[in-house]
Design an enzyme around this catalytic site. Structure first.
Site, PDB file in Angstrom:
ATOM      1  N   TRP A 201       0.831  -1.213   0.000  1.00 43.40           N
ATOM      2  CA  TRP A 201       0.000   0.000   0.000  1.00 43.40           C
ATOM      3  C   TRP A 201       0.858   1.252   0.000  1.00 43.40           C
ATOM      4  CZ3 TRP A 201      -0.701   3.995   3.589  1.00 43.40           C
ATOM      5  CH2 TRP A 201      -1.814   4.816   3.360  1.00 43.40           C
ATOM      6  N   HIS A 202       1.976   1.219   0.725  1.00 40.48           N
ATOM      7  CA  HIS A 202       2.846   2.394   0.779  1.00 40.48           C
ATOM      8  C   HIS A 202       3.546   2.647  -0.552  1.00 40.48           C
ATOM      9  CE1 HIS A 202       2.470   2.419   5.211  1.00 40.48           C
ATOM     10  NE2 HIS A 202       2.832   3.676   5.101  1.00 40.48           N
ATOM     11  N   ASP A 203       4.054   1.610  -1.168  1.00 36.13           N
ATOM     12  CA  ASP A 203       4.735   1.784  -2.458  1.00 36.13           C
ATOM     13  C   ASP A 203       5.008   0.419  -3.056  1.00 36.13           C
ATOM     14  OD1 ASP A 203       5.823   3.054  -4.600  1.00 36.13           O
ATOM     15  OD2 ASP A 203       7.367   4.131  -3.487  1.00 36.13           O
TER      16      ASP A 203
END
Length: 597
Positions: free
Chosen positions: A483-485
């Site tokens: 989700w972050h990257d």
């Protein structure tokens, strides 16, 4: 008289800095039975013991020394100053320059006046419209949200809307097959992260030649729409899962599998599944005795008895594009948002909003002071620490971590303040200072708390929760990393976090029977010190010093006499800090608050 005024002032100061002021969900008065149970399990106060009086003296001596060391390591008198001075900008505090080199915070800091104007425009317009017309809050949110979406992302808003339509279609068309709809919701949701990462600028003309003019159209104030889509995705999944759970409840007549409402707030709730004419515009929580209640408990609002007809596309769009929380959250579930659109919670009052605004301003001023006097970010970017002692390098890293914490906390609190002014009480994202952590498990509960709550509700509990703690934690941190990257190193980071959590999980289980022993808190403190070093080094490596700086620090700590002396002194200081952290949490328990972090 003077004593009474002094006591009243002290009480207001304590309330200003209390957890219950920060977030009404942490107020023990909302659940008296639970608060009593928590307080009964707390230990006796140690604040006035000789041991803690020694700790107070150490705090008075050491904390100013830490600040002074950080300032000296980044001041004009430091030999490395010429290397990072070009990165500094003109400041506004006593002629000092400001370290505005962090790109994320610089974007927010430079655009804060624009955001303030938008807040005034949104809240003022909404209040005027609601008072002079029959427009419902959720309908205003829909119209304003869509306008804001196109203003923020321009023509790329069409890409966002396409994802929203597909996600909605999955839930609605496959609603009769709960498992398949859930599976495809997650598959499509996660796949959008990969798709956006590769095709965020994919030309419209390559899809249909008639759409070619869109490629040269307005790109919006925030061109990188894909960065903020990650928060949109959380709301998309929340709507689908809340709708599918409600549909299952209607069809099968079974109770929801989500956490049940607290019985002290809502008793004998009966979902009203058929829309009556009297409830066409207002949601009422129907009880057995015919009375209505406002759901004070957040878990109850997650299961609020909305009509199945309320899961409309218009309500879905209004929720996803809700302007105060659109950019970065905090995250509220669909059920909670819709309930608060129809019932104003008691926590939305002038006093709490003003106090919260005061906390926000204090955080901004703290950040400004740090950026004007401790140029930790500029030093880290230029690696200008040649000749610095291990103590100085560690303070550069420590204040860098505090800046990372503040640069996230300040925008989140501004957006939450905006929502509170608008009548929506979202969860507080940061309830602990970054320096007030000794447990990796607890740290992740307090950091980005609304996201943590979202993950627990939609990932952790459905996968088995504590019954399969290691596997569910692995799934949670894998999703958090993606989700972050979309990077392999972040996925590996997520798996390493789980690996680092294992010793703490096993230690908690092993020492659980000995919690009442006098020596327990000292042994626990030793483990906490190891945890703090592990978390600090991992975060210094990832967010502040990088590989070169972290290696330089470790070599300085273990291979120089100055480093070894500092290491011993630091461990003593950490031991004292941990004991105070333990006692602070016991103090909260004595007042009926147990936030488990």
């Amino acid at each position: 008289m003077i004593v009474e005024i002094g006591n009243m002032l002290l009480q207001q100061i304590l309330y200003f800095f209390s957890l219950k002021m920060l977030d009404s969900r942490l107020d023990p008065s909302t659940d008296a039975k639970r608060a009593q149970k928590v307080s009964m399990g707390a230990s006796k106060s140690r604040w006035r013991t000789f041991e803690f009086k020694v700790y107070y003296v150490m705090f008075i001596l050491v904390v100013p020394l830490m600040i002074r060391t950080a300032i000296s390591a980044t001041s004009e008198r430091n030999p490395n100053y010429a290397r990072f001075e070009p990165l500094l900008s003109k400041g506004w505090i006593l002629g000092r320059k400001v370290d505005n080199t962090d790109s994320q915070y610089r974007f927010f800091r430079d655009n804060m006046p624009l955001l303030a104007g938008l807040i005034v425009l949104h809240t003022g317009l909404k209040k005027a419209v609601l008072r002079t017309t029959n427009v419902r809050r959720v309908r205003f949110d829909l119209v304003f949200g869509l306008l804001f979406l196109f203003a923020a992302h321009g023509v790329s808003a069409l890409r966002v809307l396409l994802h929203l339509v597909i996600n909605y279609a999955i839930a609605k068309t496959l609603r009769k097959n709960y498992r398949l709809a859930t599976f495809l919701t997650w598959v499509y949701g996660i796949s959008t992260l990969f798709f956006n990462n590769s095709y965020r600028k994919y030309p419209f003309g390559n899809v249909l030649s008639v759409l070619t003019p869109l490629d040269g159209a307005f790109k919006g104030i925030i061109e990188r729409w894909d960065v903020f889509f990650n928060f949109t995705l959380l709301r998309m999944i929340s709507f689908n899962m809340d709708f599918l759970e409600k549909w299952e409840q209607v069809v099968t007549g079974k109770k929801n599998n989500s956490p049940s409402p607290s019985p002290s707030h809502v008793s004998n709730l009966k979902p009203e599944l058929k829309r009556a004419a009297s409830s066409a515009t207002t949601l009422e929580t129907i009880c057995e005795n015919g009375t209505t209640n406002v759901l004070l408990d957040e878990r109850a609002r997650m299961n609020a008895p909305h009509h199945i007809q309320d899961y409309l596309f218009a309500n879905y769009l209004a929720y996803v594009t809700y302007t105060p929380l659109f950019i970065a959250g905090p995250i509220v579930t669909f059920n909670d948002y819709l309930y608060q659109c129809q019932q104003t919670l008691p926590s939305i009052n002038t006093k709490r909003i003003l106090y919260y605004a005061g906390r926000f301003v204090l955080c901004v001023l703290t950040m400004e002071f740090v950026l004007h006097y401790i140029y930790a970010v500029a030093v880290s970017k230029t690696k200008a620490w040649d000749g610095d002692t291990p103590f100085q390098i560690s303070m550069i890293g420590l204040f860098n971590l505090n800046i990372v914490w503040l640069k996230l906390l300040i925008p989140w609190r501004l957006f939450r303040l905006w929502a509170m002014i608008d009548g929506v009480d979202a969860p507080e994202n940061m309830i602990r200072c970054v320096d007030n952590n000794f447990s990796a498990l607890a740290f992740w509960r307090a950091w980005h708390r609304s996201f943590n709550k979202w993950v627990v509700r939609y990932v952790y509990i459905p996968l088995g929760g504590s019954k399969n703690r290691i596997l569910t934690s692995l799934a949670v941190f894998s999703f958090v990393a993606i989700w972050h990257d979309i990077e392999l190193k972040l996925l590996l980071w997520g798996w390493l976090i789980v690996l680092f959590l294992l010793p703490e999980i096993f230690a908690q289980r092993y020492f659980a029977p000995y919690r009442k022993r006098p020596w327990y808190r000292f042994v626990r403190a030793m483990g906490a010190i190891l945890n703090i070093w592990m978390m600090m080094i991992a975060n210094l490596y990832g967010f502040c010093l990088g590989y070169d700086g972290t290696v330089h620090l470790i070599k300085g700590l273990f291979f120089t006499w100055a480093g070894l002396r500092f290491l011993m002194g630091a461990n003593v200081a950490l031991f004292i800090a941990v004991q105070v952290m333990f006692e602070q949490r016991e103090h909260e328990k004595r007042n009926g608050v147990d936030v488990k972090c």
